[in-house]
Scaffold this active site. Sequence first.
Site, PDB file in Angstrom:
ATOM      1  N   HIS A   1       0.842  -1.208   0.000  1.00  0.00           N
ATOM      2  CA  HIS A   1       0.000   0.000   0.000  1.00  0.00           C
ATOM      3  C   HIS A   1       0.872   1.252   0.000  1.00  0.00           C
ATOM      4  CE1 HIS A   1      -3.166  -2.538   2.308  1.00  0.00           C
ATOM      5  NE2 HIS A   1      -3.621  -2.357   1.080  1.00  0.00           N
TER       6      HIS A   1
ATOM      7  N   LYS B   1     -15.897  -7.500   4.033  1.00  0.00           N
ATOM      8  CA  LYS B   1     -14.883  -7.849   5.042  1.00  0.00           C
ATOM      9  C   LYS B   1     -15.281  -7.261   6.387  1.00  0.00           C
ATOM     10  CE  LYS B   1     -11.139  -7.340   1.657  1.00  0.00           C
ATOM     11  NZ  LYS B   1     -10.047  -6.441   1.250  1.00  0.00           N
TER      12      LYS B   1
ATOM     13  N   ARG C   1      -2.195  -5.962  -8.278  1.00  0.00           N
ATOM     14  CA  ARG C   1      -1.103  -6.895  -8.045  1.00  0.00           C
ATOM     15  C   ARG C   1      -1.013  -7.972  -9.119  1.00  0.00           C
ATOM     16  NH1 ARG C   1      -3.135  -8.128  -2.152  1.00  0.00           N
ATOM     17  NH2 ARG C   1      -4.965  -8.085  -3.498  1.00  0.00           N
TER      18      ARG C   1
ATOM     19  N   SER D   1      -3.184  -7.536   3.011  1.00  0.00           N
ATOM     20  CA  SER D   1      -3.461  -7.304   4.437  1.00  0.00           C
ATOM     21  C   SER D   1      -3.927  -8.594   5.087  1.00  0.00           C
ATOM     22  CB  SER D   1      -4.546  -6.234   4.599  1.00  0.00           C
ATOM     23  OG  SER D   1      -4.090  -4.998   4.135  1.00  0.00           O
TER      24      SER D   1
END
Length: 345
Positions: free
Chosen positions: A198, A222, A271, A309
């Site tokens: 990040h 989430k 990514r 994360s």
Amino acid sequence: MRIIAGTARGTRLAPVPTRVRPTSDFVRESVFNALGQFFSGEVLDLYAGTGALGIEALSRGCEGAVFVEKDRRALAAIRENLRRARVADRAEVFAGDVGRVLDRMLTDGRQFNLIFADPPYRIAATEVGGVLSRLGALLASGGRVVIESGEAPSGGTVSKKGVTRRYGGTYVTILERSEITMIVAVCPGSFDPVTVGHLDIIRRASKIFDHVVVAVGANLHKKPRLPAVERARLIEKVTAEIDDVSVELMDGLLVDFAREQGARAIVKGLRAVSDFESEFEQAQLNRTMSPELETVFIMALAEHSFLSSSAVREIASFGGDVRGLVPDGILETVREIYSGSDGNI
Ligand code: PNS
């Protein structure tokens, strides 16, 4: 209320219609003192109310003024005040929605040397943000925008630059053209916790855009381990040394938040192909809701392609070493907070 200086000095203005919040003589005098001595060119008075600001500018030497107001009684007051100050021949009055009139001015290629924006306090920050982001193209070089508000600017282009002065319960911010035209990007995420991946994206985004607002938001799919304020605090710590980056909490839709901040772009890190589908879907949905907002992807470094994360949370919760995965400055805090799994990673 009276015109304070210039050719119409002393002119008593018409009674203020109900529901219109006028700029007091004291605030008006202070604003014009802050703007300096010389007035020339064109002035645009948005949410004009009684028109006192624009008329004061005409009285002090501006050649022409455009007034924009929606309220019928306020429009009548503007016309009456222009007549009293004997400046009606240098004024155009537009009745209607500020956003629509701005679009028309932009299409006509109009330029102004001074723009007043005194939105009624009840108008949503999203609308004001949308208006501000369009003012850059209307502002002549060397021009200035004066924004009045009932509370200290929080978030958005206004709070990033410009000089804000407080006069009793009124806050006045004066912005130069470069401060209005600066390109703000929002870098959103849940950052639970912020990783070196990040941080790399935020740093690279800050080199492209004039200002990056890191938006700590809620992903409904989430359940975060840490409250948003705590996640934001960690990001503030690791971005402290990067210029032109700020961190804000975001609740609600990303497109609304971006408009409030006067942002032109959303920046996301990408990514791998696996990120693409969900990012593509979000970008399309955001574009449907807010076509003027562009989503820009920055490719993650190859060495971060495996990093997430959720991986950090999983490793930390089983007592593994997250060094190199999260910024060094928050390593200990992340270890403490995320160790001891409660099964929610
Ligand atoms: O780090 P994440 O979990 O991928 O971040 C996702 C986030 C917070 C950027 C995304 O869920 C989001 O934009 N939330 C705000 C609500 C919203 O605008 N939803 C519509 C997007 S399609």
